[in-house]
Motif scaffolding. Sequence first.
Motif, PDB file in Angstrom:
ATOM      1  N   GLU A 300       0.643  -1.156  -0.213  1.00  0.00           N
ATOM      2  CA  GLU A 300      -0.016  -0.114  -0.006  1.00  0.00           C
ATOM      3  C   GLU A 300       0.891   1.245   0.067  1.00  0.00           C
ATOM      4  OE1 GLU A 300      -2.986  -0.940   2.811  1.00  0.00           O
ATOM      5  OE2 GLU A 300      -3.824  -2.343   1.221  1.00  0.00           O
ATOM      6  N   TYR A 301       2.012   1.150   0.814  1.00  0.00           N
ATOM      7  CA  TYR A 301       2.789   2.456   0.945  1.00  0.00           C
ATOM      8  C   TYR A 301       3.577   2.672  -0.449  1.00  0.00           C
ATOM      9  CZ  TYR A 301       6.712   5.061   0.902  1.00  0.00           C
ATOM     10  OH  TYR A 301       7.658   6.062   0.653  1.00  0.00           O
ATOM     11  N   PHE A 302       4.052   1.527  -1.043  1.00  0.00           N
ATOM     12  CA  PHE A 302       4.963   1.549  -2.186  1.00  0.00           C
ATOM     13  C   PHE A 302       4.124   2.073  -3.442  1.00  0.00           C
ATOM     14  CE2 PHE A 302       8.177  -0.234  -5.234  1.00  0.00           C
ATOM     15  CZ  PHE A 302       9.167   0.514  -4.875  1.00  0.00           C
ATOM     16  N   ILE A 303       3.130   1.305  -3.651  1.00  0.00           N
ATOM     17  CA  ILE A 303       2.316   1.625  -4.812  1.00  0.00           C
ATOM     18  C   ILE A 303       1.803   3.079  -4.898  1.00  0.00           C
ATOM     19  CG2 ILE A 303       0.329   0.912  -6.171  1.00  0.00           C
ATOM     20  CD1 ILE A 303       2.254  -1.098  -6.192  1.00  0.00           C
ATOM     21  N   ALA A 304       1.454   3.414  -3.635  1.00  0.00           N
ATOM     22  CA  ALA A 304       1.124   4.874  -3.702  1.00  0.00           C
ATOM     23  C   ALA A 304       2.083   5.773  -3.881  1.00  0.00           C
ATOM     24  CB  ALA A 304       0.386   5.141  -2.066  1.00  0.00           C
ATOM     25  N   ARG A 313       2.930   4.713 -14.687  1.00  0.00           N
ATOM     26  CA  ARG A 313       1.447   4.092 -14.586  1.00  0.00           C
ATOM     27  C   ARG A 313       1.745   2.739 -14.021  1.00  0.00           C
ATOM     28  NH1 ARG A 313       0.181   2.930 -20.236  1.00  0.00           N
ATOM     29  NH2 ARG A 313      -2.173   2.831 -19.540  1.00  0.00           N
ATOM     30  N   ILE A 314       0.921   2.636 -13.055  1.00  0.00           N
ATOM     31  CA  ILE A 314       0.960   1.217 -12.289  1.00  0.00           C
ATOM     32  C   ILE A 314      -0.401   0.608 -11.794  1.00  0.00           C
ATOM     33  CG2 ILE A 314       1.040   2.340 -10.072  1.00  0.00           C
ATOM     34  CD1 ILE A 314       3.360   0.594  -9.496  1.00  0.00           C
ATOM     35  N   ASN A 315      -0.236  -0.713 -12.099  1.00  0.00           N
ATOM     36  CA  ASN A 315      -1.577  -1.424 -11.430  1.00  0.00           C
ATOM     37  C   ASN A 315      -1.437  -1.526 -10.011  1.00  0.00           C
ATOM     38  OD1 ASN A 315       0.578  -3.423 -11.644  1.00  0.00           O
ATOM     39  ND2 ASN A 315      -1.009  -4.988 -11.569  1.00  0.00           N
ATOM     40  N   ASP A 316      -2.805  -2.001  -9.229  1.00  0.00           N
ATOM     41  CA  ASP A 316      -2.619  -2.286  -8.011  1.00  0.00           C
ATOM     42  C   ASP A 316      -2.338  -3.763  -7.670  1.00  0.00           C
ATOM     43  OD1 ASP A 316      -2.588  -2.266  -5.052  1.00  0.00           O
ATOM     44  OD2 ASP A 316      -4.772  -1.877  -5.160  1.00  0.00           O
ATOM     45  N   PRO A 317      -1.033  -4.238  -7.321  1.00  0.00           N
ATOM     46  CA  PRO A 317      -0.975  -5.807  -7.444  1.00  0.00           C
ATOM     47  C   PRO A 317      -1.989  -6.182  -6.301  1.00  0.00           C
ATOM     48  CG  PRO A 317       1.056  -4.674  -6.551  1.00  0.00           C
ATOM     49  CD  PRO A 317       0.032  -3.657  -6.993  1.00  0.00           C
ATOM     50  N   GLU A 318      -2.733  -7.551  -6.737  1.00  0.00           N
ATOM     51  CA  GLU A 318      -3.751  -8.073  -5.782  1.00  0.00           C
ATOM     52  C   GLU A 318      -2.931  -9.444  -5.021  1.00  0.00           C
ATOM     53  OE1 GLU A 318      -6.397  -8.908  -8.649  1.00  0.00           O
ATOM     54  OE2 GLU A 318      -7.627  -7.385  -8.279  1.00  0.00           O
ATOM     55  N   ALA A 385      11.808   4.800  -2.761  1.00  0.00           N
ATOM     56  CA  ALA A 385      10.802   5.711  -3.424  1.00  0.00           C
ATOM     57  C   ALA A 385      11.231   7.049  -3.664  1.00  0.00           C
ATOM     58  CB  ALA A 385       9.425   5.688  -2.531  1.00  0.00           C
ATOM     59  N   GLU A 386      12.077   7.583  -2.732  1.00  0.00           N
ATOM     60  CA  GLU A 386      12.786   8.924  -2.671  1.00  0.00           C
ATOM     61  C   GLU A 386      13.661   8.814  -3.929  1.00  0.00           C
ATOM     62  OE1 GLU A 386      12.362  12.090  -1.474  1.00  0.00           O
ATOM     63  OE2 GLU A 386      10.287  11.138  -0.639  1.00  0.00           O
TER      64      GLU A 386
END
Length: 396
Positions: A300-304, A313-318, A385-386
Amino acid sequence: MQFSDFIGRVNEPQTILMAKKTRELRAQGIQITDLTLGEPDFATPQHIIEAAVTAMHEGYTKYPPVAGYPELRQAVCNKLKTDNNLHYLPEEIMVSTGAKQALANVILSIINPGDEAIIPAPYWVTYASLVALGQGECTFIPCSVDDNFKLSPEKLEAAITPKSRLFIFSSPCNPSGAVYSREELEALKNVFVKYPDIFIISDEIYEYINFKGRHESIAQFPELKERVIIINGFSKGFAMTGWRLGYMAANREIIAACEKFQSQITSGANSITQRAAITALLADKAPSFAMTAAFKERKEYFIAALSNINGIRINDPEGAFYAFPDISAFFGKTDGHTLIQNADDFTMYMLHTGHVAGVSGAAFGDESCIRFSFATDLDTLKEAAEKIKTALGRLH
Ligand code: PLP
């Protein structure tokens, strides 16, 4: 030196090469944030370790039966019944030295030279390499972030030819994190029923790392069950990568062919690991669920964080533990020194300038993406991410 044509068809996986490059840069004193890892960063749960120690003291140090100890094959049957509502007999189960060997057994038992294997892309690298070892041909079906990296029944049917012999996919998927729902699998099943000569390899090794809820297997459809080969294992869900244990569930003729092969290659999986795996399957799965909860928080942190970077552009991995962003918006851009033209260039730019190691999507049959593993702690993900944001901010 002269080597066989066979070994000439084998490539070292990109994932392993990137890990090697990361180690080299670190040895030069460069602080690399490593997101190449394909394994849980957690230790194997203590009760499984203790079961291995007990097994050694109890004398489980001799050759085990080639297909696995009967108690383990029974425990796998029980697991398939309890978790997946699937009915298998012990003789329809075989354990191997990792899911990788289970895949090798089955692909090399099925494929003849010239046979086609249909593989939706992106895919786990080993599938294509094993098909190549068997001198088969791969037909890749591209899927993208726009379709959540999932294959539609129309695209599947369009790829089938009279030479199609095998279909190979993973759900949850490495690298995209896509997880097929029952309805999506049923739609694919409706295509497969028209083509009875195609075997289906369903790689379910990330089953327990599912952020969406219930895992669904394509083996649940009775019309297909006889030709579905379920591949699963202990590496991901029980944090047991080094123990090397996987298994397959399939009709007994397939198991018999694979057993013959395995008997000449390894004589069977490690006896101590097998005993520990019985405990892993029978004991409370709370440690596995705790790991999945941690992966979910990190995801949740990394995808956001990645979604907030312009151009990604990114999908939300399930499921699984990988982010697979589409970074094609950066192709044609430069920081003044390096021109990025494709996913490999992007990956190298990230490594050498951003100091974040990922694996190029090209290694998974997708030229628009990069894979970052989030099987690491939150602080490392924040640092990554930074760094990614800063490195991409320099491109114009
Ligand atoms: N299948 C997939 C999709 C994987 O990602 C992996 C490991 O990365 C494997 C199979 C192999 O697992 P094992 O460690 O059991 O050989």
